[in-house]
Design a protein around this motif. Structure first.
Motif, PDB file in Angstrom:
ATOM      1  N   LEU A 207     107.354  64.969 109.059  1.00  0.00           N
ATOM      2  CA  LEU A 207     106.134  65.070 110.245  1.00  0.00           C
ATOM      3  C   LEU A 207     106.005  63.559 110.829  1.00  0.00           C
ATOM      4  N   VAL A 208     105.709  63.394 111.714  1.00  0.00           N
ATOM      5  CA  VAL A 208     105.819  62.776 113.210  1.00  0.00           C
ATOM      6  C   VAL A 208     104.120  62.965 113.577  1.00  0.00           C
ATOM      7  N   LEU A 209     103.354  61.474 112.074  1.00  0.00           N
ATOM      8  CA  LEU A 209     101.757  61.808 112.889  1.00  0.00           C
ATOM      9  C   LEU A 209     102.030  61.242 114.220  1.00  0.00           C
ATOM     10  N   GLY A 210     100.306  61.439 114.290  1.00  0.00           N
ATOM     11  CA  GLY A 210      99.328  60.346 115.803  1.00  0.00           C
ATOM     12  C   GLY A 210     100.219  60.940 117.013  1.00  0.00           C
ATOM     13  N   ALA A 211     100.025  60.179 117.860  1.00  0.00           N
ATOM     14  CA  ALA A 211     100.439  60.713 119.327  1.00  0.00           C
ATOM     15  C   ALA A 211     101.579  59.561 119.327  1.00  0.00           C
ATOM     16  N   VAL A 212     102.967  59.647 118.928  1.00  0.00           N
ATOM     17  CA  VAL A 212     104.126  59.311 119.523  1.00  0.00           C
ATOM     18  C   VAL A 212     104.320  60.355 120.797  1.00  0.00           C
TER      19      VAL A 212
END
Lengths: 401, 199
Positions: free
Chosen positions: B16-21
């Protein structure tokens, strides 16, 4: 006067806008090619011709090397390499669905039938239905079983049943509440919300779920016809409002979804997703990652963001949230296969990603400090055996605020 | 024998690539695209076309009320841009430059058509330029705009569709700022009268 004028002006689009755009694009690109050709000095053109075989060989060699060194799925990773990624491991999944992380109720279908999941996580089985649709306020569910279209209340009580001559698919309840559209075989039909007045809308349509445009009391339906064009029709008058052949999707449309305002239509093809104005002009566009195909798309309630699921040839899936109007992209999750759909919560803060490959549901927080959570052992919670070949339940709707 | 789904379930591989990247890799600036286009890049031209065509076409249509003419006008604006590409100063914004060309051509076209109508009287061709039925929205506002003269339509479109200030509009269509304000006022009054409180 001026407050709502910008929106009203944006709603106006030239007739046949998509075709005009395609024509102009071809003219502009041809002019550019001619212009670029005439700019190149004669000597440089000669040198370029002499170097061409060498360059072609280099490209081929590099390409072959890259192919040999690239494991499956790396095309997607290559594409997202630009992203400023802060990868983390997934959250520890809860063993069961105790509550939904956003308001509303879920409508879920799968081999174990159709279910409603309440906000507190409790589940109620509606019956042995394979697809379903919420009525606009979640008072009823339109569900499909073989050649039958059935209206049931959330308690599972059948209100009416309609028998169709062919297998029924893709029921969609109109925002007005007064019509339900569905596909029967290759045709598109509409029935009144009380089960009466069933009638044919189009004899031959593409295998794509139709989409109702929220248009007040009018019942305007958009579908993909047999030639791949988008057709908008007022189902009550039978008047065809528009027919647009979309371009730049990399193939025929596979998904349609109108925004709640009725001002944007999301159209997804294998190569790109576009947001269109009511007259068919492209308002925004987002391409699939190189070497991958788009397999699912969902428009956020704010109508600005679109969740996309892309599949690489290896089966590797990537979930992205894009803003087609600006071109911005945010990678949210990437992993092994088994993601075929996504659903936004009614408040637009959570994106539900059913990840069959891990038998988990991921509730991705998409902003506003919303946490990402996960739930494990999903299949068994919907009466699906863990070794079932089509074991993942599908989200058919998340209703209502 | 486990099937494919069960196999994949047994070997979860998920990141998962979390948050607003991330927004890198999104839209390139007009200046970067113009630079690439000046170097001969076809993709840059495609990107500029895709970015600017819809609004350019729409603005021209709102001013001339003629689909074929709007297509010609927007296309001509792009071709004019292409012809001047080598000389284009990348420090200047591209968008108002394209809009200036398109809107001025649209005003000229609408004026010429009005003049022809005065001289020749209404013809089947001019009558057939009324907007075609669309999927729901837009018909009322087109009818209301049709009651304005081309100059009024142009300033309404520049102000309320394209978002320019009266000062910027004055510069784009080369008239005094006071003229822009008065055209805008008269145009909005007329629209309010025709559309009631609906705009």
């Amino acid at each position: 006067v001026s407050r709502r004028l910008p929106d009203r002006l944006q709603d106006v689009t030239p007739p046949d806008a998509a075709a005009a755009r395609a024509r102009a694009r071809a003219v502009v690109l041809a002019a550019h090619a001619e212009h670029a050709g005439s700019r190149a000095p004669r000597a440089a053109r000669g040198a370029r011709r002499a170097l061409a075989p060498v360059a072609a060989t280099l490209v081929l060699a590099l390409g072959a090397g890259a192919l040999a060194a690239t494991p499956p799925g790396d095309s997607v990773r290559g594409w997202v390499r630009d992203l400023v990624a802060g990868s983390t491991t997934p959250p520890r999944p809860a063993p069961s669905l105790d509550r939904l992380p956003a308001p509303g109720r879920l409508l879920v279908t799968g081999p174990g039938g159709a279910w409603i999941v309440a906000a507190d996580g409790s589940r109620r089985r509606l019956g042995p239905y394979t697809q379903a649709t919420w009525s606009p306020h979640g008072l009823f569910v339109g569900a499909v079983r073989g050649r039958q279209l059935v209206a049931v209340d959330p308690g599972g009580v059948v209100r009416w049943t309609l028998a169709a001559p062919l297998r029924v698919r893709d029921p969609r309840w109109a925002p007005s509440g007064f019509r339900v559209a569905y596909r029967a075989g290759a045709s598109l039909r509409v029935v009144a919300g009380d089960g009466s007045g069933d009638r044919l809308i189009a004899r031959h349509v593409a295998p794509v779920a139709p989409a109702w445009r929220p248009a007040g009391a009018r019942n305007e339906l958009t579908y993909v016809d047999g030639a791949g064009a988008l057709v908008c029709v007022d189902v009550d008058t039978g008047r065809r409002l528009s027919r647009t052949r979309p371009v730049g999707l990399g193939g025929r449309p596979r998904t349609l979804e109108w925004s709640a305002s009725g001002r944007r239509l999301l159209v997804m093809g294998p190569g790109a997703a576009q947001t269109l104005t009511p007259a068919g002009a492209v308002a925004g566009r987002s391409r699939a990652p190189a070497g991958a195909t788009l397999i699912a798309a969902a428009l956020a309630p704010d109508a600005r963001r679109v969740a996309l699921v892309s599949a690489a040839r290896s089966g590797h899936r990537t979930v992205l949230i894009v803003t087609p109007d600006t071109g911005s992209r945010t990678l949210f999750a990437t992993g092994g296969g088994g993601v075929d759909s996504v659903a936004w919560s009614p408040d637009g803060r959570i994106l539900l990603v059913p990840w069959a490959g891990t038998d988990q549901w991921l509730f991705l927080g998409t902003g506003g400090g919303t946490r990402t959570t996960a739930v494990a052992h999903v299949a068994v919670q919907f009466d699906i055996a863990s070794d079932h070949p089509r074991g993942a339940p599908t989200i058919d709707g998340w209703c209502c605020r | 024998m486990p099937d494919g789904a069960a196999m994949s379930r047994a070997t979860p591989s998920l990141a998962l690539v979390l948050g607003a990247v991330s927004v890198k890799g999104g839209a390139r600036s007009d200046a970067a695209l113009v630079r690439a286009a000046q170097a001969g890049g076809t993709e840059a031209i495609e990107a500029l076309f895709d970015r600017h065509w819809p609004v350019l076409h729409q603005a021209a249509y709102l001013v001339v009320h003629d689909a074929a003419a709007a297509e010609d006008i927007a296309q001509e604006a792009f071709l004019a841009g292409l012809r001047a590409l080598d000389r284009f100063d990348r420090r200047r914004p591209l968008r108002p430059w394209l809009h200036r060309i398109a809107v001025n051509r649209a005003i000229d076209h609408a004026r010429a058509r009005a003049l022809r109508r005065e001289v020749d009287g209404p013809s089947p061709e001019t009558e057939s330029t009324a907007p075609e039925p669309m999927c729901g929205l837009g018909e009322e506002v087109m009818a209301a705009l049709a009651l304005l003269d081309p100059e009024q339509r142009a300033v309404v479109v520049l102000r309320h569709l394209l978002g320019y200030s009266p000062g910027e509009i004055a510069s784009l269509i080369d008239v005094p700022r006071g003229t822009v304000n008065s055209r805008l006022r008269r145009g909005l009054d007329s629209l309010a009268q025709t559309l009631g409180d609906r705009p």
